[in-house]
Design a protein around this motif. Sequence first.
Motif, short mmCIF file in Angstrom:
data_model
loop_
_atom_site.label_atom_id
_atom_site.label_comp_id
_atom_site.label_asym_id
_atom_site.label_seq_id
_atom_site.Cartn_x
_atom_site.Cartn_y
_atom_site.Cartn_z
N ARG A 76 -48.44 -13.31 -23.85
CA ARG A 76 -47.15 -13.49 -23.46
C ARG A 76 -47.20 -14.66 -22.11
NH1 ARG A 76 -45.56 -8.63 -22.41
NH2 ARG A 76 -46.29 -8.43 -20.26
N TRP A 77 -48.40 -14.57 -21.27
CA TRP A 77 -48.77 -15.49 -20.45
C TRP A 77 -49.03 -16.93 -21.06
CZ3 TRP A 77 -54.21 -15.54 -17.69
CH2 TRP A 77 -54.14 -16.44 -16.61
N HIS A 78 -49.75 -16.92 -22.07
CA HIS A 78 -50.06 -18.39 -22.76
C HIS A 78 -48.78 -18.74 -23.41
CE1 HIS A 78 -51.09 -20.64 -26.41
NE2 HIS A 78 -52.04 -21.36 -25.48
N ARG A 79 -47.84 -17.96 -24.15
CA ARG A 79 -46.73 -18.39 -24.72
C ARG A 79 -45.50 -19.00 -23.83
NH1 ARG A 79 -45.81 -13.78 -27.36
NH2 ARG A 79 -44.60 -13.08 -25.89
N GLU A 80 -45.56 -18.15 -22.50
CA GLU A 80 -44.60 -18.86 -21.38
C GLU A 80 -45.54 -19.83 -20.39
OE1 GLU A 80 -43.37 -15.20 -20.14
OE2 GLU A 80 -42.34 -14.91 -22.13
N ARG A 81 -46.59 -20.63 -20.86
CA ARG A 81 -47.26 -21.19 -20.05
C ARG A 81 -46.64 -22.35 -19.36
NH1 ARG A 81 -48.62 -21.89 -25.11
NH2 ARG A 81 -49.01 -24.18 -25.92
N ALA A 82 -45.56 -23.10 -19.84
CA ALA A 82 -44.77 -24.01 -19.31
C ALA A 82 -44.33 -23.72 -18.03
CB ALA A 82 -43.77 -24.43 -20.38
N ALA A 83 -43.75 -22.41 -17.83
CA ALA A 83 -43.28 -21.94 -16.73
C ALA A 83 -44.16 -21.05 -15.83
CB ALA A 83 -42.09 -20.96 -17.20
N ASN A 84 -45.48 -21.11 -15.80
CA ASN A 84 -46.30 -20.22 -15.12
C ASN A 84 -47.67 -20.74 -14.76
OD1 ASN A 84 -48.21 -19.58 -17.14
ND2 ASN A 84 -46.95 -17.93 -17.87
N ASP A 85 -48.61 -20.18 -14.32
CA ASP A 85 -49.75 -20.82 -13.85
C ASP A 85 -51.12 -20.78 -14.94
OD1 ASP A 85 -50.45 -18.06 -13.83
OD2 ASP A 85 -51.53 -18.17 -11.86
N PHE A 86 -50.83 -20.34 -16.22
CA PHE A 86 -51.46 -20.47 -17.22
C PHE A 86 -52.44 -21.74 -17.39
CE2 PHE A 86 -53.50 -20.60 -21.35
CZ PHE A 86 -53.95 -19.35 -21.63
N GLY A 87 -53.70 -21.46 -16.92
CA GLY A 87 -54.68 -22.78 -17.22
C GLY A 87 -56.05 -22.43 -16.83
N LEU A 88 -56.98 -23.15 -17.06
CA LEU A 88 -58.30 -23.16 -16.58
C LEU A 88 -58.37 -22.66 -15.09
CD1 LEU A 88 -60.31 -25.82 -18.44
CD2 LEU A 88 -60.45 -23.42 -18.63
N GLY A 89 -59.17 -21.60 -14.86
CA GLY A 89 -59.13 -21.19 -13.49
C GLY A 89 -58.25 -20.31 -13.08
N ALA A 90 -57.32 -19.89 -13.73
CA ALA A 90 -56.09 -18.89 -13.48
C ALA A 90 -56.60 -17.57 -13.93
CB ALA A 90 -54.81 -19.10 -14.35
N ALA A 91 -56.21 -16.50 -13.24
CA ALA A 91 -56.46 -15.10 -13.59
C ALA A 91 -55.25 -14.38 -13.61
CB ALA A 91 -57.13 -14.72 -12.45
N GLN A 92 -54.91 -13.44 -14.50
CA GLN A 92 -53.57 -12.65 -14.74
C GLN A 92 -54.10 -11.05 -14.58
OE1 GLN A 92 -52.51 -11.81 -18.76
NE2 GLN A 92 -50.58 -12.33 -18.21
N PHE A 93 -53.37 -10.39 -13.79
CA PHE A 93 -53.91 -9.10 -13.41
C PHE A 93 -52.86 -8.04 -14.16
CE2 PHE A 93 -55.32 -11.72 -10.26
CZ PHE A 93 -56.80 -11.36 -10.14
N VAL A 94 -53.50 -7.33 -15.14
CA VAL A 94 -52.63 -6.38 -15.82
C VAL A 94 -53.05 -4.95 -15.39
CG1 VAL A 94 -52.06 -5.79 -18.45
CG2 VAL A 94 -52.69 -8.03 -17.56
N GLN A 95 -52.14 -3.92 -15.35
CA GLN A 95 -52.51 -2.62 -14.92
C GLN A 95 -52.66 -1.93 -16.30
OE1 GLN A 95 -50.19 -0.53 -11.91
NE2 GLN A 95 -51.53 0.87 -11.72
N ALA A 96 -53.66 -1.28 -16.63
CA ALA A 96 -53.96 -0.55 -17.84
C ALA A 96 -53.68 0.91 -17.92
CB ALA A 96 -55.44 -0.78 -18.50
N THR A 97 -54.15 1.45 -16.60
CA THR A 97 -53.86 3.04 -16.30
C THR A 97 -53.64 3.05 -14.75
OG1 THR A 97 -55.90 3.60 -15.51
CG2 THR A 97 -55.69 3.30 -17.91
#
Length: 158
Positions: free
Chosen positions: A53-74
């Motif tokens: 989703r982050w990649h698909r919506e990259r025009a509107a977010n910080d996706f790119g080299l050096g970025a980090a996304q945090f996802v809660q798994a549990t």
Amino acid sequence: MSEIGYVRGDATAPQGRGVKLIAHVCNDLGGWGKGFVLALSHRWPEPEAAYRRWHRERAANDFGLGAAQFVQATPYVWVANMVGQRGMRTGSKGVPVRYEAIDAALGKVADRAVELGATVHMPRIGCGLAGGKWSRIEPLIEERLVKRGISVTVYDHD
């Protein structure tokens, strides 16, 4: 100052108590299908879904080299999707790993680990399919995480 702990085992089953942040490297193409990400997806669907989703919506977010996304798994496990490789295969421009991008993403991981009061767990990031050298990555982890007092465990899969 603490140091990096090395253990044999599965980084998707981090050891120890408290909140854990699993850090791994992704590519900048939105591809998720080889290497450590398969083990992550086998355990939890959220990190892959969030990354795509982050990649698909990259025009509107910080996706790119050096970025980090945090996802809660549990409730106690978070996954850091770090964009640290350009493309997916070795070619005329060399291996896909980008040390500067991993360095920048590790800085974001450190900030989040401090916020969460988390320990950080990872495979030998950037050294599998990305083609990086651990001798270049280990000092980045020491500089960004260990020097800030964050406990880091690196997992070598059996």
